[in-house]
Structure formats: C-alpha cells, structure tokens
Design an enzyme around this catalytic site. Structure first.
Site, short mmCIF file in Angstrom:
data_model
loop_
_atom_site.label_atom_id
_atom_site.label_comp_id
_atom_site.label_asym_id
_atom_site.label_seq_id
_atom_site.Cartn_x
_atom_site.Cartn_y
_atom_site.Cartn_z
N ASP A 169 1.10 -0.68 -0.69
CA ASP A 169 -0.32 -0.02 0.07
C ASP A 169 0.78 1.35 0.18
OD1 ASP A 169 -1.88 -1.59 0.06
OD2 ASP A 169 -3.04 -1.38 2.43
N ASP B 47 -14.03 -6.58 -2.67
CA ASP B 47 -13.98 -6.20 -1.77
C ASP B 47 -15.34 -7.13 -1.15
OD1 ASP B 47 -11.60 -5.24 -1.81
OD2 ASP B 47 -11.88 -2.83 -1.19
#
Lengths: 251, 195
Positions: free
Chosen positions: A11, A130
C-alpha cells in the site's frame, strides 16, 4: 503447469509503503521501489502496488513511482487504487504497469472493465472485489470496505469475467487483518465458477494458511502484506516449505 | 545499439527498461534506417496478433524484418508474427519460423490465457547458456506455436507441449517475457546481447 504465485501487496501513500491495520493507524514501512526490488530478489512472483493517496498530488506522485518501479524490478506488477477511467489505466500502462486493478469504479460503472479490456487486453485488467459475509451471503463493499452494495460476490465475479476481466482479486473483509487464515471455501467456490485466475487476499498469518488457500481453496495466487513487510514469513522460506508440501511454486 | 521496433503493440517500454537494467544502449524506433543500422533488433508485442501484424505492415517493416541479417529477437506476439500464420485473426505471419500459431483449448483447471510462471524444458540454443532446464519464466498468452524444427525450448500447459522459444538462422523468438522473468530472464537477454 503454471506455478502458484506468491504476491506481496504494497500500500503506497505519497511514494512510501504503508500498511493499514484495519485501514486505520497507517504506518510507513519503507521505500516502494527498494522493497519491490528486494521482494523480486527474494522470489516474489508478482507485486501489487495500491495507491491509497487521497489527494491529486498523491496520485501524480504515484504515476512517477510506477515509472521508477517499472525500471527497477524485473517481475510483473499490478497497480491499483483510484482508477476510474480508461485514461487513468492508460497513464499507468504508459508508465510501465503490467496490469491495473479496478474496484469501486467498476462496481459504479461495470462497463469500465470491458472498455479497458477492449483497448489493452484482458490480461491487463484485474478486478478487485472486497466483500463480507452478511446473513449468510457474501456481499460486495466499496471504498476499502466502508460502503455496502447490493451486489453479491459470485454474481459480480462472473459478470466481471464476462465483461473481460483477466483475473479476480478477492479480499474477504471478514478475514483481512486477522491473520487467522484465508476464506478458503469462498475461493474454492470462485475457482469452480470462474475460468479466469483467482488471487486470494486477506487473512494470511502462517505458511499453512497460504498452503491451504492454494490447495484446498484452489486459488491461483496468494497475496499478503504485513506477514511479508515485517519479515514474519520470509519468502524464500515460504516457497521452500510450499514446495516440500507438494505445491507447484517457482523456486 | 539495440533497436526495439516501436509499432504500437502494447507495453513495449518494459523491454527497454530491462535493457537499461543490463546497461545496454537501445532506442525505440520504427525508422527503417535506424533498424537497419542497429547491431541487434528486438520485435516486442503484447495484444492481438492480427492488429500487430497490420501495424507492422502499415509501417512498411515486414520485408525489412525478414531481410535482417543481424540477431533479431521476437518476444511474445513479436515471436508469433515471425511464424507462418496465426489463428488469431487469422493472419499470415512473416514466415520466418516454420510454425503455426493456434489457440489453447480451455479445460477444467487449464486456464486461458496461460498466465504466470512456468518451467522451460528441452533447452537447445546459445540463448539458454547457463540457464537450467526447469527454470521458470513468465508467460501471458492465449495462442501458442506448436513444436517443429525451429523449437529450441518447450513448455507445457495442461496437455499441450508448445514452443517456448524458436530459432531460425539469426532469428530468435521467445513466447515468454524475458524482461519480466527475474534473473533467468535477465540471463537470457544477456545471452542474446552477447550473440
């Protein structure tokens, strides 16, 4: 046979790798290019870089970073985070990304998948999903798990495939950050329903967790972040152990 | 100087990046004079073979590539264009390699495209000096060249054994992406540069 892939996920915020603990309390862990080069040397099969910058400035920094990553590493990498248009994807391709991943924007406008695939090929398009289990049904969420949607996971994954996705990267929001194992049964069902590769994400805590999702979960690749970033499971050790356990991995 | 043929056929920057990592000077060009002047030529390619062939033809480069006498390396779709023909279109290729390009048949657990790391076998060329049989390289493709007299490396996807690399005289082709294949890919590119 194609080897099962091990994919560290980084990330990135303003050029630095951070890892969200339940998407809060972000911590910096290192330089994005240096970490990528090290992972490639250690035997990572692919890398995923997710841009979690919220600002325009951060996004511009990310494109420059992608250019430096492409020059620095000699394995394939996927970039994602905030890709909302074909032009966003084109910019990242020009910077040297091998694949892009789309998530919330594809749910908002599913035609985005087909438009990017038509221009650059399905192999360039990863659809990231997700989802969490609500009342026994796996429902998609957007914006890092914060917004529920009416879309059911399996139906959406099939639709994404039909629209031209080359791979599905599914993260179980119920397992993410727990280090208690992946959602194995969900991956096994995705493998059953889809003909494109599935990348498992969310819940890796041990070598055994990764072995299970690759074998029992039939996932094509296992993605993880913190267990790699903090050196808990070194990749050479992981791959040697998987190989011993009969998993086809690249050594 | 290495010429990388720039014919609008996908992400070709990664080949240049790989040469840069190896310290080799290169240029991206579609200029016949520059290609003819180069010590070595690379024909990259990602995407649709018929479209790529049309791009090459539009730039008037087909005969020029066939006539090259310096080492030439076709990568992925670049290699496929150097074959006789491809089912993707279908389209006639440059006819340098004696091979036909066909589509993989899908089957349970045999995914198409063939994407990811797979092992090389039957290595038979200077291109693979110091590369062990069983080494893994990175593939992304739905079409493959069958086995034939020009095969210098093989790979298996499901029940299909196909050409992972081809060679005819000064022409080489790899179905895999050496520029994305870690240290093994770097060794193969270094061997090409040393030809």
């Amino acid at each position: 046979m194609v080897a099962k892939r091990i994919i560290p996920c980084l990330d990135v915020k303003d050029g630095q790798v951070v890892k969200g603990i339940n998407f809060e309390g972000l911590r910096e862990v290192g330089d994005a290019v240096q970490m990528g080069v090290q992972y490639a040397r250690d035997g990572a099969d692919e890398l995923v870089y997710l841009d979690i910058s919220a600002s325009r400035e951060g996004r511009r920094t990310f494109v420059d970073l992608v250019r430096r990553i492409a020059l620095g590493i000699d394995i394939p990498f996927t970039v994602g985070g905030g890709i909302g248009t074909v032009e966003d994807a084109a910019r990242l391709l020009d910077a040297g990304a091998d694949k892009i991943s789309v998530n919330s924007a594809a749910i908002a406008d599913p035609s985005l998948i087909g438009r990017i695939a038509a221009r650059y090929g399905s192999q360039f398009v990863v659809v990231a999903i997700d989802a969490r289990c609500l009342g026994g049904r796996w429902m998609c969420t957007t914006h890092g798990g914060s917004r529920p949607t009416e879309r059911e996971l399996f139906a959406w994954a099939r639709e994404a495939q039909e629209r031209g996705a080359g791979e599905i990267l599914f993260t179980s929001m119920d397992h993410d950050g727990t280090r208690a194992g992946y959602a194995d049964a969900v991956y096994a069902r995705l493998a059953e329903e889809l003909s494109i590769p599935v990348i498992a994400s969310g819940g890796a805590g041990s070598i055994e967790d990764i072995r299970r999702v690759l074998i029992e979960g039939r996932a094509d690749a296992a993605l993880a972040a913190s267990i790699f970033h903090y050196g808990q499971i070194p990749i050479p050790e992981l791959k040697t152990a998987l190989n011993k356990a009969g998993v086809n991995v690249r050594l | 100087m290495i010429a990388i043929i720039d014919y609008d056929a996908g992400n070709i920057r990664s080949v240049g990046n790989a040469l840069e990592r190896l310290g080799a000077a290169y240029e991206l060009t579609a200029d016949p004079a520059r290609i003819l002047a180069a010590d070595k030529v690379i024909l990259p390619g990602v995407g649709n073979a018929a479209k790529a062939m049309e791009n090459l033809r539009e730039r008037g480069l087909c005969q020029l590539v066939r006539d090259l006498r310096r080492p030439v390396l076709g990568i992925c779709v670049g290699m496929q264009l150097m074959c006789r023909d491809s089912e993707e279109g279908p389209v006639e290729g440059l006819g340098i390699f004696d091979a036909h390009v066909r589509r993989f048949a899908e089957a349970p657990d045999i995914k198409v495209p063939h994407m990811g790391w797979n092992a090389l076998g039957n290595l038979d060329s200077k291109l693979f000096r110091d590369v062990d049989s069983g080494s893994f390289v990175y593939f992304v493709h739905s079409y493959y060249a069958g086995l034939g007299p020009d095969t210098i490396a093989t790979c298996r996807h499901g029940g299909t054994l196909f050409s992972a690399a081809l060679k005819y005289e000064n022409f080489y082709g790899t179905q895999f992406h050496p520029e994305k294949s870690g240290s093994v890919g770097a060794a193969i590119l270094r061997n090409f540069l040393a030809l």
